[in-house]
Design a protein around this motif. Structure first.
Motif, PDB file in Angstrom:
ATOM      1  N   ASP A  71      -8.822  -8.924  -2.080  1.00 20.73           N
ATOM      2  CA  ASP A  71      -8.709  -7.564  -2.606  1.00 20.73           C
ATOM      3  C   ASP A  71      -8.635  -6.598  -1.411  1.00 20.73           C
ATOM      4  OD1 ASP A  71     -11.491  -6.431  -1.964  1.00 20.73           O
ATOM      5  OD2 ASP A  71     -12.000  -8.235  -3.115  1.00 20.73           O
ATOM      6  N   GLU A  72      -8.288  -5.365  -1.693  1.00 21.52           N
ATOM      7  CA  GLU A  72      -8.024  -4.391  -0.620  1.00 21.52           C
ATOM      8  C   GLU A  72      -9.226  -4.166   0.299  1.00 21.52           C
ATOM      9  OE1 GLU A  72      -6.481   0.208  -0.181  1.00 21.52           O
ATOM     10  OE2 GLU A  72      -5.986  -0.898  -2.004  1.00 21.52           O
ATOM     11  N   ALA A  73     -10.421  -4.083  -0.266  1.00 19.68           N
ATOM     12  CA  ALA A  73     -11.615  -3.850   0.554  1.00 19.68           C
ATOM     13  C   ALA A  73     -11.880  -5.048   1.466  1.00 19.68           C
ATOM     14  CB  ALA A  73     -12.825  -3.590  -0.334  1.00 19.68           C
ATOM     15  N   THR A  74     -11.717  -6.240   0.933  1.00 19.63           N
ATOM     16  CA  THR A  74     -11.940  -7.441   1.733  1.00 19.63           C
ATOM     17  C   THR A  74     -10.866  -7.582   2.806  1.00 19.63           C
ATOM     18  OG1 THR A  74     -12.941  -8.475  -0.213  1.00 19.63           O
ATOM     19  CG2 THR A  74     -12.374  -9.929   1.609  1.00 19.63           C
ATOM     20  N   GLN A  75      -9.626  -7.206   2.483  1.00 19.66           N
ATOM     21  CA  GLN A  75      -8.556  -7.233   3.489  1.00 19.66           C
ATOM     22  C   GLN A  75      -8.891  -6.322   4.658  1.00 19.66           C
ATOM     23  OE1 GLN A  75      -4.956  -6.163   1.406  1.00 19.66           O
ATOM     24  NE2 GLN A  75      -4.493  -8.287   0.864  1.00 19.66           N
TER      25      GLN A  75
END
Length: 127
Positions: free
Chosen positions: A80-84
């Protein structure tokens, strides 16, 4: 360009190149992450991957699709974007640490010298 620069830094260990390498390694890492995380790109790669056996591809093309999918997956494209974002920061820090380690090894090896005697050369061709 990155490969050539890396080879140059590995073979010509000047203070100027080390400074540039230290500054650029996290920037290049973040750039690479940004390319892997382009919105929609992994969705398209994943769509091709899911249909690879039904798309009329030969075995080499299927293998290529699988390799590209695996490379993107391992690079965090499925996160997901935060993990990326967190992963990109970790990779940038790792790039900084790897550069420092490489430069320390190069510095340590600058003064290495192997002294051989004539008898150490026995069995080697003359010339």
């Amino acid at each position: 360009v990155g490969s050539v620069f890396g080879n140059l830094c590995s073979s010509k260990n000047t203070d100027e190149l080390q400074k540039v390498q230290s500054e650029m390694s996290p920037i290049l890492s973040k750039h690479n992450s940004a390319a892997m995380f382009l919105p929609g790109l992994f969705d398209k790669i994943n769509a091709v991957y899911e249909k690879r056996h039904d798309a009329g591809l030969n075995s080499e093309q299927i293998r290529l699709v699988e390799r590209i999918h695996l490379d993107f997956t391992r690079s965090g494209a499925a996160f997901d974007e935060a993990t990326q974002k967190e992963y990109a920061e970790l990779k940038a820090e790792l790039a900084t640490q790897q550069t420092a380690f490489q430069q320390n090894v190069m510095k340590d090896e600058e003064t290495y010298e192997m002294v051989l005697k004539k008898e150490d050369m026995s069995g080697c061709p003359d010339g």
